[in-house]
Design a protein around this motif. Structure first.
Motif, PDB file in Angstrom:
ATOM      1  N   GLU A 171      35.681  48.410  28.428  1.00 49.11           N
ATOM      2  CA  GLU A 171      35.881  47.541  27.258  1.00 49.11           C
ATOM      3  C   GLU A 171      36.784  46.376  27.614  1.00 49.11           C
ATOM      4  N   ARG A 172      37.764  46.656  28.470  1.00 50.38           N
ATOM      5  CA  ARG A 172      38.647  45.563  28.897  1.00 50.38           C
ATOM      6  C   ARG A 172      37.898  44.575  29.795  1.00 50.38           C
ATOM      7  N   ASP A 173      37.153  45.134  30.779  1.00 49.49           N
ATOM      8  CA  ASP A 173      36.422  44.284  31.736  1.00 49.49           C
ATOM      9  C   ASP A 173      35.424  43.385  31.026  1.00 49.49           C
ATOM     10  N   LEU A 174      34.692  43.981  30.103  1.00 48.60           N
ATOM     11  CA  LEU A 174      33.490  43.322  29.604  1.00 48.60           C
ATOM     12  C   LEU A 174      33.618  42.928  28.136  1.00 48.60           C
ATOM     13  N   ALA A 175      34.723  42.350  27.788  1.00 50.07           N
ATOM     14  CA  ALA A 175      34.904  41.882  26.419  1.00 50.07           C
ATOM     15  C   ALA A 175      33.889  40.778  26.120  1.00 50.07           C
ATOM     16  N   PRO A 176      33.443  40.686  24.857  1.00 49.17           N
ATOM     17  CA  PRO A 176      32.501  39.622  24.519  1.00 49.17           C
ATOM     18  C   PRO A 176      33.025  38.263  24.977  1.00 49.17           C
ATOM     19  N   GLY A 177      32.123  37.437  25.493  1.00 49.65           N
ATOM     20  CA  GLY A 177      32.516  36.118  25.995  1.00 49.65           C
ATOM     21  C   GLY A 177      32.746  36.095  27.498  1.00 49.65           C
ATOM     22  N   THR A 178      32.884  37.284  28.101  1.00 43.71           N
ATOM     23  CA  THR A 178      33.104  37.348  29.546  1.00 43.71           C
ATOM     24  C   THR A 178      31.816  36.991  30.280  1.00 43.71           C
ATOM     25  N   ARG A 179      31.949  36.214  31.341  1.00 46.02           N
ATOM     26  CA  ARG A 179      30.789  35.961  32.194  1.00 46.02           C
ATOM     27  C   ARG A 179      30.898  36.777  33.468  1.00 46.02           C
TER      28      ARG A 179
ATOM     29  N   LEU B 297      28.516  38.614  37.079  1.00 44.49           N
ATOM     30  CA  LEU B 297      27.291  38.918  37.815  1.00 44.49           C
ATOM     31  C   LEU B 297      27.021  40.404  37.614  1.00 44.49           C
ATOM     32  N   PHE B 298      25.782  40.746  37.270  1.00 41.50           N
ATOM     33  CA  PHE B 298      25.434  42.133  37.020  1.00 41.50           C
ATOM     34  C   PHE B 298      24.256  42.498  37.903  1.00 41.50           C
TER      35      PHE B 298
ATOM     36  N   PRO C 291      25.003  49.375  36.037  1.00 46.86           N
ATOM     37  CA  PRO C 291      24.951  48.275  37.000  1.00 46.86           C
ATOM     38  C   PRO C 291      26.296  48.086  37.686  1.00 46.86           C
ATOM     39  N   ASP C 292      26.245  47.530  38.876  1.00 52.52           N
ATOM     40  CA  ASP C 292      27.472  47.012  39.465  1.00 52.52           C
ATOM     41  C   ASP C 292      27.762  45.693  38.793  1.00 52.52           C
ATOM     42  N   TYR C 293      29.015  45.357  38.660  1.00 55.46           N
ATOM     43  CA  TYR C 293      29.270  44.034  38.096  1.00 55.46           C
ATOM     44  C   TYR C 293      30.497  43.395  38.710  1.00 55.46           C
ATOM     45  N   GLU C 294      30.555  42.121  38.532  1.00 55.04           N
ATOM     46  CA  GLU C 294      31.643  41.329  39.078  1.00 55.04           C
ATOM     47  C   GLU C 294      31.941  40.294  38.010  1.00 55.04           C
ATOM     48  N   VAL C 295      33.121  40.413  37.422  1.00 55.12           N
ATOM     49  CA  VAL C 295      33.472  39.446  36.387  1.00 55.12           C
ATOM     50  C   VAL C 295      33.854  38.132  37.053  1.00 55.12           C
ATOM     51  N   LEU C 296      33.322  37.048  36.560  1.00 52.75           N
ATOM     52  CA  LEU C 296      33.598  35.759  37.181  1.00 52.75           C
ATOM     53  C   LEU C 296      34.851  35.145  36.561  1.00 52.75           C
ATOM     54  N   GLY C 297      35.650  34.564  37.414  1.00 51.01           N
ATOM     55  CA  GLY C 297      36.795  33.828  36.891  1.00 51.01           C
ATOM     56  C   GLY C 297      38.068  34.643  36.876  1.00 51.01           C
ATOM     57  N   THR C 298      37.964  35.930  37.161  1.00 50.21           N
ATOM     58  CA  THR C 298      39.175  36.728  37.165  1.00 50.21           C
ATOM     59  C   THR C 298      39.328  37.464  38.479  1.00 50.21           C
ATOM     60  N   GLY C 299      38.549  37.022  39.467  1.00 53.18           N
ATOM     61  CA  GLY C 299      38.489  37.752  40.720  1.00 53.18           C
ATOM     62  C   GLY C 299      39.847  37.915  41.368  1.00 53.18           C
ATOM     63  N   PRO C 300      39.980  38.975  42.167  1.00 52.64           N
ATOM     64  CA  PRO C 300      41.232  39.190  42.880  1.00 52.64           C
ATOM     65  C   PRO C 300      41.420  38.175  43.996  1.00 52.64           C
ATOM     66  N   SER C 301      42.125  38.581  44.994  1.00 57.52           N
ATOM     67  CA  SER C 301      42.506  37.617  46.030  1.00 57.52           C
ATOM     68  C   SER C 301      41.373  37.372  47.016  1.00 57.52           C
ATOM     69  N   GLY C 302      41.689  36.587  48.004  1.00 59.38           N
ATOM     70  CA  GLY C 302      40.837  36.472  49.189  1.00 59.38           C
ATOM     71  C   GLY C 302      39.442  35.990  48.916  1.00 59.38           C
ATOM     72  N   ALA C 303      38.534  36.753  49.446  1.00 61.93           N
ATOM     73  CA  ALA C 303      37.125  36.377  49.415  1.00 61.93           C
ATOM     74  C   ALA C 303      36.665  36.042  47.999  1.00 61.93           C
ATOM     75  N   ARG C 304      37.051  36.918  47.049  1.00 58.97           N
ATOM     76  CA  ARG C 304      36.625  36.721  45.671  1.00 58.97           C
ATOM     77  C   ARG C 304      37.030  35.340  45.140  1.00 58.97           C
ATOM     78  N   ALA C 305      38.292  34.987  45.405  1.00 60.15           N
ATOM     79  CA  ALA C 305      38.797  33.727  44.892  1.00 60.15           C
ATOM     80  C   ALA C 305      38.053  32.560  45.514  1.00 60.15           C
ATOM     81  N   ALA C 306      37.802  32.682  46.820  1.00 60.19           N
ATOM     82  CA  ALA C 306      37.081  31.611  47.503  1.00 60.19           C
ATOM     83  C   ALA C 306      35.674  31.507  46.948  1.00 60.19           C
ATOM     84  N   GLU C 307      35.091  32.669  46.696  1.00 67.53           N
ATOM     85  CA  GLU C 307      33.764  32.729  46.107  1.00 67.53           C
ATOM     86  C   GLU C 307      33.751  31.940  44.803  1.00 67.53           C
ATOM     87  N   TYR C 308      34.792  32.177  44.034  1.00 69.07           N
ATOM     88  CA  TYR C 308      34.821  31.568  42.724  1.00 69.07           C
ATOM     89  C   TYR C 308      34.947  30.056  42.833  1.00 69.07           C
TER      90      TYR C 308
END
Ligand code: ADP
Ligand code: MG
Length: 749
Positions: free
Chosen positions: A105-113, A115-116, A132-149
């Motif tokens: 519920e925290r991860d996927l609050a309405p309005g969250t974008r 990748l699923f 599904p696996d998912y990856e919330v965009l815009g809140t990624g952790p460090s490193g690769a994720r941030a660069a991805e974003y």
């Protein structure tokens, strides 16, 4: 820093390396960097959810619209559902959990974008991804994720349930960062001439592009690698072939060939004369001929091969003709025996003065006949030996094997070519391979790139054209009745007919394996093709809900009904070989009016009096195979008629294929259609197929120009530097290609 050949664990760690290996068969840094994104998502562009299909593994970019949690009935646990949207379509993400699922519920609050990623299924009319696996965009952790974003463009990789796209992207990111600048496989001149970017740049650009133009430039460049590396390998092979020696087999004045030509009842076509002259010249060289002869069914390849064999026999050598099936070997034996007449009757009453002997060697031969054939082959008294795979066995020996002719090349692998080649004593035999499947030029260059090619483009004069019509049996049942009437008319006029079915049938229940039994095991790409999707009942929406029409069943129905009173016979791959031979002979002799058969008659069978071919469930055959099949009629003076019976609806894709076959007699055009519908890997054969196919970006048809240029560049380079001493990057790439081919080859064995 890492190099391409390094194992993945050195850059991504043990855990990720294990998963990449098990899920995607990727083992080295080079493997991973050669695993290209399937498509790219523009950040902020939501994926079109309306087009998703059940069963697809997808990675979508979408926004959470609403969420709900409810308790599972009768169980302690909860179901958390999030509905995501692209603004139009909706997709439900369903998660089952033990207690409450607060974290989701925290991860996927309405309005969250986010990748699923998961497999699409339907539940009560709603599309969903379960767990599904998912990856919330815009809140990624460090490193690769941030660069991805930070990147504008997100690569989407072909993923599996164990390996979602973004985990692949993470590993690729690590690999790119630790990669030492690799030696470029493309020589500098080539890159300059065609304005191609460097290798390292291209790898970065295809995985982590700044924009779509970056992707395009990278793809253009990496496509070149695929074409060029393969062409370099083929050029090396061609060069190596010229360094082998062969015994020259010059024509002899007043020999068998001259006598044969003098007695030939027809004039050779211009194409036959040209190909014949080229081959005659090849045979005089002291290195082995290595030639592909292609030409439509009925274009007269056999005569050319026979003339080459006679030239070799005249020069004291022996020639073998390798046929893909028992039926074809026997047919070749009979037709060559009759073409040669007294010339093949050495030591027999009526034999010509310097006559040779003909031997037939197949698996079904009795012990005495086999002993005789083996002895004649070993002693050299048989100049021409015709046979099937049985010729490849160790105990088959020759006195002086000078020429190997292989009919229907695509049914033999390189390893089989080599097995025969090794039976020659001094040096290598000359080699002629024949195929009736017309191949577009670039495919020939790619698949048979180590062979020289001769093509027959015309049919001998006096051939009547074949007309082909589609019979829509479902929409117009009376057309089918008319089809059988048509056969009766032809038979009344003294002609014969084939009725071809996709299945044998007969005893016992229908199993999907029966489809495979449709033909001699070695044959039938399309019969295997239609068997591939387990019963083939819904291929392209064709003839739904019932098994394919079976020869044995249909023959009984026809005999009891529309073709009652005619002389019917049945022919299929499950008959014992001598039975097959008897049936074929009876048909050839005109003792049978209608031959109800499977694709056993596909290649090479020659009965000039056969005027009609009816192909049942024609939608179950491939385009090229239909073209091959209909080549069985219209071989005499009588115009050929081919009727393609189908229940596929007017709009079905299968129907479009049949219309294409009915619309043209140009085998090259049809083979292009076939190719467009086939995975390129199938065309290249096992050695190139599989996920690690060496052709990922290159398309044989669309990239014809590029392939031609790559071939020229490759030939020039190999001529100048065969060992690639000046091109370490290229040498490594060629080695990797050979290794990949060998691995697949070993796995197959
Ligand atoms: P392919 O193997 O290319 O399908 P074949 O060699 O079996 O074709 O030839 C088909 C038939 O045409 C054979 O009966 C052959 O004797 C005959 N034939 C071959 N060349 C000619 C020609 N130039 N003129 C007339 N008939 C020919
Ligand atoms: Mg033939």
């Amino acid at each position: 820093m890492a190099i391409l050949a390094d194992p993945l664990r050195l850059v991504v760690g043990d855990k990720a390396a294990k998963r990449l290996a098990s899920a995607l068969d990727l083992h080295t840094v080079g493997d991973l960097l050669g695993y290209y994104p399937r498509r790219y998502e523009q950040r902020g562009d939501l994926t079109d959810l309306v087009t998703l299909r059940d069963g697809d593994h997808v990675t979508v970019q979408a926004e959470v619209a609403s969420v709900s949690t409810r308790r599972m009935r009768n169980r302690s646990g909860s179901i958390f559902e999030a509905v995501v949207t692209d603004g139009r379509g909706h997709l439900t993400l369903t998660f089952f959990g033990r207690g409450r699922q607060d974290f989701r519920e925290r991860d996927l609050a309405p309005g969250t974008r986010g990748l699923f990623s998961g497999q699409v299924s339907s539940f009560r009319g709603k599309r969903q991804l379960t767990h599904p696996d998912y990856e919330v965009l815009g809140t990624g952790p460090s490193g690769a994720r941030a660069a991805e974003y930070a990147a504008e463009i997100i690569p989407v990789y072909p993923a599996t349930s164990q390996m979602p796209s973004w985990k692949i992207a993470d590993s690729v990111y690590l690999a790119l960062h630790s990669l030492d600048v690799p030696d470029d496989p493309l020589p500098e001149q080539v890159r300059c001439r065609y304005d191609l970017r460097g290798y390292a740049d291209a790898l970065r650009g295809i995985h982590r592009p700044a924009d779509m133009a970056d992707v395009q430039r990278s793809r253009d460049r990496l496509k070149w690698d695929e074409a060029f590396v393969l062409q370099v390998l083929l050029a090396q092979r061609r060069l190596a072939a010229t360094s082998y020696t062969a015994i020259p087999r010059p024509a002899v004045e007043g020999g068998l060939l001259a006598e044969f030509d003098a007695a030939l009842p027809f004039e050779l076509t211009i194409g036959q004369q040209l190909a014949g002259a080229t081959i005659a010249t090849d045979l005089v060289q002291d290195h082995p001929m290595h030639r592909l002869l292609q030409g439509e069914v009925g274009s007269g390849k056999t005569v050319i091969a026979l003339r080459a064999m006679l030239q070799v026999v005249d020069a004291a050598g022996q020639a073998v003709l390798l046929a893909p099936t028992e039926v074809l070997a026997q047919q070749h034996y009979r037709s060559i025996a009759s073409l040669l007449g007294p010339l093949a009757m050495a030591g027999q009453l009526g034999g010509a003065e310097h006559a040779t002997r003909l031997a037939l060697l197949t698996g079904s031969l009795g012990a005495a006949a086999r002993r005789k054939a083996l002895a004649e082959s070993e002693s050299g008294s048989a100049g021409i030996i015709i046979g099937t795979h049985a010729l490849l066995e160790d105990r088959v020996q020759f006195d002086d094997l000078g020429l190997v002719v292989i009919d229907e090349q695509h049914r033999f692998g390189v390893e089989q070519r080599d097995a025969l080649r090794d039976k020659a004593g001094d040096g290598r035999p000359h080699m002629l391979v024949m195929t009736a499947t017309p191949i577009p030029r670039t495919v020939a260059m790619t698949v048979f790139g180590d062979l020289d090619v001769s093509t027959l483009t015309e049919l001998p004069a006096g051939r009547s054209p074949i007309s082909t019509h589609v019979v829509p049996a479902a929409d117009r049942p009376h057309y089918l009745a008319r089809t059988w009437e048509r056969i009766r008319e032809e038979v009344a006029a003294g002609r014969q007919a084939y009725v071809v079915c996709p299945r044998i049938g007969g005893d016992g229940p229908v199993g999907s394996d029966e489809l495979l039994a449709c033909d001699d095991a070695a044959s039938g790409r399309a019969s295997a093709e239609s068997a591939s999707d387990d019963g083939a009942e819904t291929r392209d929406g064709a003839s739904p809900g019932r098994p394919p029409i079976a020869a044995v069943d249909l023959a009984a129905e026809l005999a009891a009904g529309p073709l009652g009173g005619l002389r019917l016979a049945i022919m299929h791959g499950r008959l014992p070989p001598d039975e097959k031979d008897k049936v074929m002979l009876a048909f050839a002799d005109g003792m049978v009016d209608v031959l109800v058969t499977t694709t056993v008659v596909e290649v090479g069978v020659d009965v000039p009096n056969a005027a009609v071919m009816v192909i049942m469930d024609a939608d179950r055959f491939g385009v090229s195979q239909l073209h091959q099949l209909r080549g069985r009629v219209g071989r005499g003076a009588v115009p050929g008629l081919c009727l393609l019976v189908t229940e596929a609806g007017e709009d079905a894709p299968a129907r479009a294929r049949l219309d294409a076959v009915a619309g043209t007699l140009d085998g090259f055009a049809l083979s292009r259609i076939d190719l467009e519908q086939r995975r390129e890997g199938d065309v290249l054969g096992t050695a190139q197929a599989g996920r690690k196919s060496s052709l990922k970006l290159l398309q044989l048809l669309r990239d014809e120009d590029l392939i031609s240029r790559a071939r020229e560049e490759a030939t020039a380079l190999v001529d100048a530097d065969a060992a690639l001493a000046g091109e370490p990057g290229l040498a490594a790439a060629v080695r990797a290609l050979v290794d990949a081919a060998e691995t697949t080859y070993l796995e197959k064995a």
